[in-house]
Design a protein around this motif. Sequence first.
Motif, mmCIF file in Angstrom:
data_model
loop_
_atom_site.group_PDB
_atom_site.id
_atom_site.type_symbol
_atom_site.label_atom_id
_atom_site.label_comp_id
_atom_site.label_asym_id
_atom_site.label_seq_id
_atom_site.Cartn_x
_atom_site.Cartn_y
_atom_site.Cartn_z
ATOM 1 N N PRO A 21 -18.297 1.141 -3.315
ATOM 2 C CA PRO A 21 -16.826 0.978 -3.741
ATOM 3 C C PRO A 21 -16.214 1.035 -2.508
ATOM 4 O O PRO A 21 -15.019 0.399 -2.168
ATOM 5 N N LEU A 22 -16.192 1.986 -1.728
ATOM 6 C CA LEU A 22 -15.819 2.093 -0.326
ATOM 7 C C LEU A 22 -16.067 1.009 0.559
ATOM 8 O O LEU A 22 -14.975 0.444 1.411
ATOM 9 N N ASP B 211 -6.203 3.705 3.422
ATOM 10 C CA ASP B 211 -6.681 2.309 3.766
ATOM 11 C C ASP B 211 -7.156 2.505 5.271
ATOM 12 O O ASP B 211 -6.856 1.573 6.015
ATOM 13 N N LEU C 1 -12.727 5.081 6.437
ATOM 14 C CA LEU C 1 -13.605 4.446 5.306
ATOM 15 C C LEU C 1 -14.840 3.974 5.680
ATOM 16 O O LEU C 1 -16.011 4.444 5.081
ATOM 17 N N HIS D 142 0.739 -1.188 0.007
ATOM 18 C CA HIS D 142 0.043 -0.002 0.082
ATOM 19 C C HIS D 142 0.753 1.393 0.115
ATOM 20 O O HIS D 142 0.579 2.338 -0.277
ATOM 21 N N ARG E 227 -11.964 -5.876 1.714
ATOM 22 C CA ARG E 227 -10.713 -6.436 1.447
ATOM 23 C C ARG E 227 -9.632 -6.057 2.679
ATOM 24 O O ARG E 227 -9.031 -6.901 2.944
ATOM 25 N N LEU E 228 -9.768 -5.047 3.089
ATOM 26 C CA LEU E 228 -9.038 -4.634 4.263
ATOM 27 C C LEU E 228 -9.311 -5.470 5.472
ATOM 28 O O LEU E 228 -8.258 -5.972 6.073
ATOM 29 N N GLN F 231 -16.412 -1.978 -0.494
ATOM 30 C CA GLN F 231 -15.542 -3.241 -1.117
ATOM 31 C C GLN F 231 -14.241 -3.131 -0.571
ATOM 32 O O GLN F 231 -13.388 -4.145 -0.239
ATOM 33 N N ARG F 232 -13.595 -1.861 -0.463
ATOM 34 C CA ARG F 232 -12.195 -1.677 -0.183
ATOM 35 C C ARG F 232 -12.201 -2.033 1.599
ATOM 36 O O ARG F 232 -11.011 -2.734 1.788
#
Length: 791
Positions: free
Chosen positions: A758-759, A735, A740, A76, A765-766, A761-762
């Motif tokens: 989209p936020l 991140d 977020l 990152h 993932r994190l 989804q991020r």
Amino acid sequence: MSLLPDRRLPGAAALLLAALMPIPAPLRAQQDEARAVFERVSGSVVTVIGHAGDGRRGSQGSGVLLDATRIVTNCHVIRDAARIEVVSGPATHPARWTLQDPSRDLCLLETQQPAGRPAGLRDLSAVVPGERVHAVGNPLGFGLSVSSGLVTAFATLQGERVLLASAVLSPGSSGGGLFDAQGRLVGITTGALGPGQDLNIALPAGWARELSARGRPPVLVEPPPSPEPRWLERSQALEAAGAWQELEGLARDWVAAQPGAARARMALAAAQLQQGRTEAAEQAAREALRLDDRMAHAWHYLGVVLHQAGRTAQAEQAMDRALELLPASPGVHLARAGWRIGQRRFEEALAEAERALAIEPGDHRNWAILGDARSRLGLADEAIRAYRAAVRLNERDAASREALARLLAGGGKADAAHRALAERSGAQTDARTMVALGVADFNRQRYAVAEDAFRKAVTSSPGLAEGWEKLGMALARMKRDDEASSALDRALGLDPRLIEARIERAALRSRRGDRSGALADARLATESTGNDPRAWRSLATNAVAAGDATTALSAYHRLDTLGGSLTADLAAWGDLLGRTGRREEAQRVFDRAESDDPRNDGLLVNIAAFHGRSGALVRAQQYLERALAVAPRNVDALSSQGYLRILQGAAQEAVTILERAVAIDPERANAWINLGHAHLRNRNAGRAIAALEKGLTLAPESLDAHLYAAQAYLAAREPGRARRHSATVLARQPDLAPALSISILSHLMEGDAGGARPLYQRLRRLDPQAARQLRSQALAGGLTAASSLPE
């Protein structure tokens, strides 16, 4: 020089205060171990810098050498970089991204030339909880540093075992090394659990060995889609300019693009009311409340609309609801003060004006309404003081100026009344004479009168460089920065050797965040006049602000050689020497300054910080108490005390201390941000917002203030503003899970599942668990748009 932490650097606020906290007796041994480990491994840790496609510096983190030319870091750190460099000691090397292991957030870089010595690795299986470890990296971009802590536990993230350690990490630590007492690499420092710095994640060092087998070449990232129009900022700009027709057109486009945005309806209501369409404005305000009935500003605006329509009882009910949702709403009290004056209920008007002023002392309108109420109660002297405050805050407030003149004239003070109006008449005065008159007024801090004289000078003699110089200085004192910048540019265009214009423009550029421009002007000032202490003081001050410690130290030395060092200069010089590790030199400078001026509170606070950083807490506390004994209104010390109370869990006590600090000096960003933090801890979102927004006007780059503000606005049900602040944080720390989460919830509050997705989804993932929890909480809170997010 202020010793408060610089809020433009997130996390720096705790530096002095942390030093003042009690520590266990074995700290000296732990410090010796940390120092030894740092000396052993610092050659194995580098700074990793990612540059954007347009050449600007983008990301910054750390990395650890696996061999002389291969470096492991977090993905990152470099994910969005078009060009990568690594810094090892004084050398900078171009680097190539060769492999990535995205699931583990590990990437491999290679340099053509050796970048240091490789670190020795230690397997995770040999590490036990409770073991002391030391994090080495480049937090905040000031150079390699070490922080110590314990291995607190192991955790499973995405099915793999990682370390949790209490060594403090800050932005820029990502990709650095976590070392044991023998200097062996046990982990790659990656991030924090939550917004604090108490529990941090490190990836096992053994994973670095597996990069060659697991890694794959990096892939190009598609550019992000074009951003959504900045509706809120554009609407606020049009409202401030009084462009009501343009605002209405913008608001209608905003409503069409985001039908669920309550703030868009508010903008429409404002435009319609100002154009005299009261019924339409009421309908728009009620539609905003239909979308979000907890929007305090919508209730406030509905109250204004209803009062203008003559429905006073309903207007009062709307205002009551606004205050229920946002108790710290100066606009509600300001409006009611005006209503009470119209109803001739002057005592009540005075009380409302005082409430508005207590919440927002920097708004000239609150002082003006206070002056009106006092005047109607026959309190002429007190009204004069209020009107003077209004005029100082806004020199263009003609109504307050005229009211002030009327009161002065009514009290037999005709000359003072004329001066209040700043009117001059008679024959044309010579331009240089006008400059001299203006300088006299400027030195008496009568900047508006000085401005009038300087403007007359440059009007009659446009080529008079000194007139433009002095005009720019007067405008700068009144915080009219755009006009001041234009005047100073004109002065330097006419005569580049003007030392005061050069120094003033450097200060102006620094205040506006242009550090490099400020430093360039300060350098030119020293070149124009090599022996003027003011120029070297400007260079030192601006070099500190720009993070150029070498230039700052050289400038302070030159200033001292010229015999121009004041106690404040010595205090700043000693502080910088201490922060750059030159402690013996710092002690000599502090001793000299203390001998010359032992009761200088700014110096005493700096010396307290110097001793606090070295762990000499008793001496630090002694100096801090001396400073407060000399100057009980020292805002730096009060703000530090308040922040310390926050850390100790005494948030209400912190509020009391910090309210005193901001009342003494409302221009100190740290005090306002600390006050906002304390109100947030007390669950008082309204007051937190007022304090944090004030802090951000003074320190717009403070990421912790933006994060606090985002939390406060979310609690106040103002999702658009919450998202604006969280977006500022995400731009620097993309991140950061709390930012977020705030952005996701802000979209969901507006019914905008598409913006949230989209936020979300991020975040999944994190941290999948955090994402699932956020979705559940959103649904439980009635945010039905969350149902469209994947579980």
